[in-house]
Design an enzyme around this catalytic site. Structure first.
Site, PDB file in Angstrom:
ATOM      1  N   HIS A 288      -9.444  29.309 -57.751  1.00  0.00           N
ATOM      2  CA  HIS A 288      -9.264  29.189 -58.741  1.00  0.00           C
ATOM      3  C   HIS A 288      -7.835  28.971 -59.120  1.00  0.00           C
ATOM      4  O   HIS A 288      -7.465  28.205 -60.133  1.00  0.00           O
ATOM      5  CB  HIS A 288     -10.229  29.732 -59.557  1.00  0.00           C
ATOM      6  N   CYS A 289      -6.993  30.108 -58.020  1.00  0.00           N
ATOM      7  CA  CYS A 289      -6.254  30.047 -58.680  1.00  0.00           C
ATOM      8  C   CYS A 289      -4.957  29.456 -58.234  1.00  0.00           C
ATOM      9  O   CYS A 289      -4.355  29.476 -59.111  1.00  0.00           O
ATOM     10  CB  CYS A 289      -5.945  31.783 -58.534  1.00  0.00           C
ATOM     11  N   ILE A 290      -5.047  30.324 -56.851  1.00  0.00           N
ATOM     12  CA  ILE A 290      -2.849  29.467 -56.181  1.00  0.00           C
ATOM     13  C   ILE A 290      -3.124  28.740 -55.726  1.00  0.00           C
ATOM     14  O   ILE A 290      -2.031  27.896 -56.614  1.00  0.00           O
ATOM     15  CB  ILE A 290      -3.166  29.837 -53.970  1.00  0.00           C
TER      16      ILE A 290
END
Ligand code: NAD
Length: 451
Positions: A288-290
């Site tokens: 979900h982040c990088i």
């Protein structure tokens, strides 16, 4: 409007937090919100979780779990310490601190999709009361808390309440802060409690209250001067990872061409006791982040007539990695005098990283789609996923294959290096293994192709 002064409201709330009487609301009970709620119940603070997904609410209230690494026993223990779940926002009036952990994805044009945050703001506002503390945890660009969330809360509450700001304390009735989440799913080397928590308040009182609320569950709280500084801190951390992963991905491509083993090189460089932190190449970014967060900043930067070139370049290299994996499979099959079209390929591992049950933005999904597009007959195996259905960007409808007859596949492609796999056995039983993660390190076989 309340006649109480802000400082008495904040003192009251601080006392409730210190006495462990404060009621905590966590909005969004996903990978971030649910573990956070459990940290509070471990410290015997009562938590009410709010989610629009009724299935999650019902599961938790029945003592069950929907996240692999959180057991039903942990949920039951949390319930006896005061955890409950609801989809009824009117219950927010009972709460002292409201922590928002809703998704912040990109839309189809790769732009920030703040709709989950704005919808949450619209849902909170009518139930807001004086003296409450609202903290945003969702990763987002600098300015979101102050420019997007606060105006909704101020405009749509029924009592004309204002957020406490340094310059207008008289009218200010609720407190706002931003505090980024720093969870690293699957990483058990650092206890959540030991990860310092960064906090930026809209005013010093909000910062003080947010620090107190997190001080009950985290050993160290790091205060920064504003919500925007806290928002930017999270983005710096993730962009740092994204850019460094892109760097090793690029160096891996060069090393392959030069006949060098990038993994050996990284291992050797890691022995330097200062100035080097290892990052590892792979089949593409996931989670979900990088793959998502850096683009929140590059989008915002355009408002300032600024182009974040490192972010764009890293994005270009990282998104190219699944295509590199496909051409490696093509090359490997070619050496066996086979074409990808018509070949049977088993993809090992679909989670976006080792030993977790999270498929979001996983490069495996892109790789499976690309293989299918080229005419391969694709199967997959992952201990965490008996099926792959439909997500925001994919619709695969596949069932997990067994590992019983690996010899039937023209190629076994390692995309996620789960530690449950017996790689020596996999190599022994397969015709050809393409390894995008160095999972077969130390195994000598002509069948292995590193990519
Ligand atoms: N997963 C991670 O490892 C991680 C790490 C650091 C930061 N973050 C950030 O934390 C935020 C949350 O991520 P996540 O992984 O927990 O997402 P998630 O999708 O696992 O969970 C989000 C939850 O919010 C709920 N939700 C959506 N809209 C809602 C609304 N209006 N009201 C109530 N509930 C609502 C969803 O139903 C879901 O249960 C994101 O901004 C993400 O970038 C995630």
């Amino acid at each position: 409007m309340t006649m109480r002064t802000v400082s008495s409201l904040s003192t009251e709330l601080k006392t409730r937090i210190e006495n462990r009487q404060a009621r905590i609301a966590v909005i969004g009970l996903g990978y971030v919100g649910l573990p956070l709620a459990l940290l509070y119940t471990e410290q015997k603070l009562r938590v009410t979780g709010f989610d629009i997904d009724q299935r999650k609410v019902d599961t938790l209230n029945a003592g069950g779990s929907y996240i692999f690494r959180i057991t039903p026993e942990e949920i039951s223990a949390a319930r006896s310490n005061g955890l409950s779940a609801t989809s009824d926002y009117s219950r927010l009036t009972e709460m002292d601190a409201i922590i928002i952990c809703v998704p912040t994805p990109l839309n189809e044009y790769h732009e920030p999709d703040l709709s989950y945050i704005t919808n949450t703001g619209h849902a909170i506002a009518p139930h807001l009361r004086a003296g409450q503390l609202v903290i945003l945890e969702s990763t987002t660009y600098p300015g979101t808390t102050e420019e997007v969330l606060v105006p909704i809360l101020e405009k749509e509450n029924n009592a004309g309440l204002k957020a406490a700001r340094p310059e207008q304390t008289a009218d200010s009735d609720f407190f706002v802060a931003f505090s980024p989440e720093r969870e690293d799913p699957g990483n058990t080397s650092v206890a959540r409690r030991d990860i310092p928590k960064v906090v930026g308040g809209l005013d010093p009182q909000a910062a003080e209250l947010a620090a107190a609320v997190y001080g009950t569950i985290f050993k160290r709280v790091v205060r920064v001067s504003s919500p925007a500084a806290a928002e930017m801190t999270k983005l710096l951390e993730n962009i740092y990872r994204c850019v460094n992963i892109a760097l090793v991905n690029e160096l891996k491509l060069l090393s392959l061409r030069m006949g060098l083993d990038i993994w050996e090189v990284i291992e050797a460089a890691s022995t330097k006791p200062f100035g080097f932190q290892p990052f590892y190449p792979g089949p593409g970014l996931g989670g979900h982040c990088i793959p998502v967060d850096p683009f929140y900043l590059s989008w915002k930067a355009k408002e300032w007539d600024f182009h974040t070139r490192f972010i764009e370049l890293a994005g270009e290299i990282n998104t190219g990695m699944p295509y590199h994996v496909i051409s490696s499979v093509v090359g490997a099959l070619n050496r066996h005098k086979k074409s990808l079209n018509g070949s049977r390929v088993l993809v090992l591992g679909v989670a976006y990283k080792r030993d977790i049950d999270d498929l979001r933005e996983s490069p495996s999904l892109t790789i499976i789609e690309l293989l299918q597009k080229e005419g391969a007959q694709v199967s997959y195996h992952d201990p965490y996923f008996p099926t792959i259905g439909k997500g925001r960007r994919y619709d695969l409808q596949m069932k997990r294959a067994s590992l019983d007859n690996l010899g039937q596949y023209d190629c076994v492609l390692i995309v996620t290096d789960h530690s449950d796999y017996d790689y020596a056995k996999i190599v022994q039983e397969s015709q050809l293994v393409v390894d995008s993660r160095n999972a077969t390190k130390g195994i000598k076989s002509e069948k292995i192709v590193h990519c």
